[in-house]
Design a protein around this motif. Structure first.
Motif, PDB file in Angstrom:
ATOM      1  N   THR A 198      77.497   5.176 -53.305  1.00 52.44           N
ATOM      2  CA  THR A 198      78.331   5.934 -54.244  1.00 52.44           C
ATOM      3  C   THR A 198      78.259   5.380 -55.652  1.00 52.44           C
ATOM      4  OG1 THR A 198      80.290   4.589 -53.708  1.00 52.44           O
ATOM      5  CG2 THR A 198      79.935   6.593 -52.416  1.00 52.44           C
ATOM      6  N   GLU A 199      77.627   4.227 -55.838  1.00 51.94           N
ATOM      7  CA  GLU A 199      77.468   3.663 -57.177  1.00 51.94           C
ATOM      8  C   GLU A 199      76.343   4.336 -57.963  1.00 51.94           C
ATOM      9  OE1 GLU A 199      76.946  -0.499 -56.535  1.00 51.94           O
ATOM     10  OE2 GLU A 199      79.105  -0.880 -56.276  1.00 51.94           O
ATOM     11  N   GLN A 204      77.399  10.288 -57.583  1.00 57.01           N
ATOM     12  CA  GLN A 204      78.751  10.436 -58.126  1.00 57.01           C
ATOM     13  C   GLN A 204      78.956  11.840 -58.677  1.00 57.01           C
ATOM     14  OE1 GLN A 204      79.577   7.373 -60.989  1.00 57.01           O
ATOM     15  NE2 GLN A 204      79.657   5.735 -59.463  1.00 57.01           N
ATOM     16  N   ASP A 240      84.423   9.059 -55.121  1.00 52.59           N
ATOM     17  CA  ASP A 240      83.764   7.751 -55.064  1.00 52.59           C
ATOM     18  C   ASP A 240      84.792   6.637 -54.879  1.00 52.59           C
ATOM     19  OD1 ASP A 240      84.702   8.407 -57.614  1.00 52.59           O
ATOM     20  OD2 ASP A 240      83.449   6.881 -58.557  1.00 52.59           O
TER      21      ASP A 240
END
Length: 481
Positions: A198-199, A204, A240
């Protein structure tokens, strides 16, 4: 293992009877247990050869690892041959068409090309495999898994969306409940292993896009409505952050259970998100513990019996109570003599339930130290939750486990009763215990007894950290104010 098994089926007055020589019925109550007892032998055979085997019901995973990928096919084929021989010896079979092989490596070029034969069929190498609801791609980037989950969540919402019209169908409150109670758990399943993906900025944006569709569709908003503004109005965090929060709580839970394995890389870096000092503090949550024999008795009498004074009777009577205020948490113990009275201090994060449970345990410990034997002892508490926790054989609290053991030790030489008493019922002992508890809560000294941090308190601290990050992200967003 089982023999002479017969099955019966009745429909419209007709009965069909048959004999089962092998296998377990689908959905049978004993089927999972019988399969575990049978397949345990195969797991032991594979483990003896240094092969890591994981099993969940009838889903099996065989892991073979090494520095040189050229030798891995031979090791895996030897393990599969043992599986085949064991199955043939036990009149079982494995479907080779449902067998998949994945080479997990971050190398640009994989040297493994030799195909493996299983049940006279060559099993091709796959790009990834789905196991227990999680898609594992060969490089463990988790991108494919998250995209698959996003599509599933969006499809599920669209099915609900078809039942929503301009003036009819599900109201926004029910649709929002579906989003929070069904769609979010579906998306965050097993987030502890794949949260790192999710980074990535692209993912995102994909998560923001899905959340925008759901929130705007729930309240029938225009497509031009800013997602960040809608999130703040509904008190919703970005997906996120939601995923990171679920992963952080899972890491915290595994740490409490002493099952967390730390290597400082990949998904284990989630522990850096945990508030400082959270994992270093003493924790109350433990793995499930079962008390098979309870020597003490628990009593919750009716209020009418207390009014008629038909509860206490003879014996040594003790009263316990709790108090929680601005200065902290405390509890008090009142005995047959004033010289036995005592006040105790706990930490601020300890709950009312923990205070009452600690009071009962401390009272029992005091009687054990005095070597009381051959007495009738009644410990009175106004907490029905504590009594029910002591009555239940299963517990996942270190404090409850300790108190149960202490009570059992005391009950070995005495008749011990844990009795519920109505709060503020006019009994002098109960009023005295309440006063002692308030004195304990107002103590400015260090805690007189250490009780682990409750799991909910730890999760609350994680939520506070994520809330600060949510507001930080909002303060950086100036276009939608």
């Amino acid at each position: 293992m089982l023999s002479d098994r017969e099955v019966f089926s009745e429909w419209k007055g007709k009965i069909i009877q048959g004999t089962i020589n092998q296998g377990c019925p689908q959905g049978g109550v004993l089927s999972p247990l019988l399969w575990i007892l049978v397949v345990d032998e195969l797991i032991q055979i594979l483990d003896e050869d240094g092969v890591v085997t994981e099993g969940y019901a009838d889903d099996f995973v065989i892991l073979v690892s090494g520095k040189y990928e050229e030798v891995l096919p031979d090791l895996l084929e030897q393990a599969l041959k043992k599986v085949q021989r064991w199955c043939e010896a036990n009149s079982l079979a494995v479907n080779p068409n449902k067998t998949e092989i994945v080479v997990f490596t971050r190398k640009y070029k994989c040297k493994v090309k030799e195909l493996i034969t299983f049940y006279r069929r060559q099993v091709p190498y796959a790009e990834g495999v789905k196991y227990l609801g999680v898609y594992l791609d060969k490089k463990l980037y988790w991108t494919t898994h998250l995209q698959m989950q996003c599509r599933k969540v969006l499809n599920m919402f669209m099915q609900c969306r078809s039942a929503i019209g301009t003036g009819w169908g599900l109201d926004p409150q029910k649709t929002l409940w579906i989003y929070r109670a069904i769609l979010i758990p579906k998306l965050t399943y097993a987030a502890i292993v794949w949260w790192k993906t999710t980074e990535k900025v692209t993912l995102q944006k994909e998560l923001d896009h899905i959340q925008a569709i759901i929130l705007r569709g729930t309240f029938r908003l225009k497509r031009s409505t800013p997602t960040a503004a809608v999130r703040m109005m509904l008190d919703e965090a970005g997906l996120d952050l939601v995923i990171k929060g679920c992963a952080a709580k899972a890491a915290y839970r595994l740490t409490c259970l002493k099952e967390w394995v730390e290597n400082g890389m990949g998904h284990t870096t989630i522990k850096k998100m945990l508030p400082g000092g959270l994992c270093s503090a003493i924790q109350d949550k433990i793995s499930k513990h079962i008390l098979f024999r309870r020597r003490y008795k628990t009593i919750i009498p009716e209020r009418e019996k207390w009014r008629k004074n038909e509860v206490l009777g003879h014996g040594d009577i003790w009263f316990t109570d709790w108090s929680k205020g601005e200065n902290g948490t405390g509890f008090g113990i009142c005995g047959p003599k004033r010289s036995l009275d005592s006040s105790h201090k706990l930490r601020e994060y300890n709950t009312v339930f923990q205070a009452e449970m600690a009071a009962i345990g401390t009272c029992a410990s005091k009687l054990l130290l005095e070597k009381v034997v051959g007495r009738v002892i009644r410990i009175c508490t106004d907490s029905q939750a504590s009594i029910m926790a002591l009555e239940t054989p299963i517990s996942n609290s270190a404090l409850v486990k300790e108190v149960k053991k202490t009570l059992n030790d005391l009950a070995a030489g005495n008749k011990l009763y844990i009795t519920w008493i109505p709060g503020h019922s006019g009994y002098k002992g109960n009023a005295r215990a309440d006063k002692l508890a308030k004195q304990g809560a107002e103590m400015k000294a260090a805690p007189t007894r250490e009780v682990g941090m409750p799991y909910r308190e730890g999760c609350g601290k994680i939520d506070e950290t994520l809330e600060k990050e949510r507001w930080h992200n909002w303060n950086l967003t100036e276009a939608y104010r």
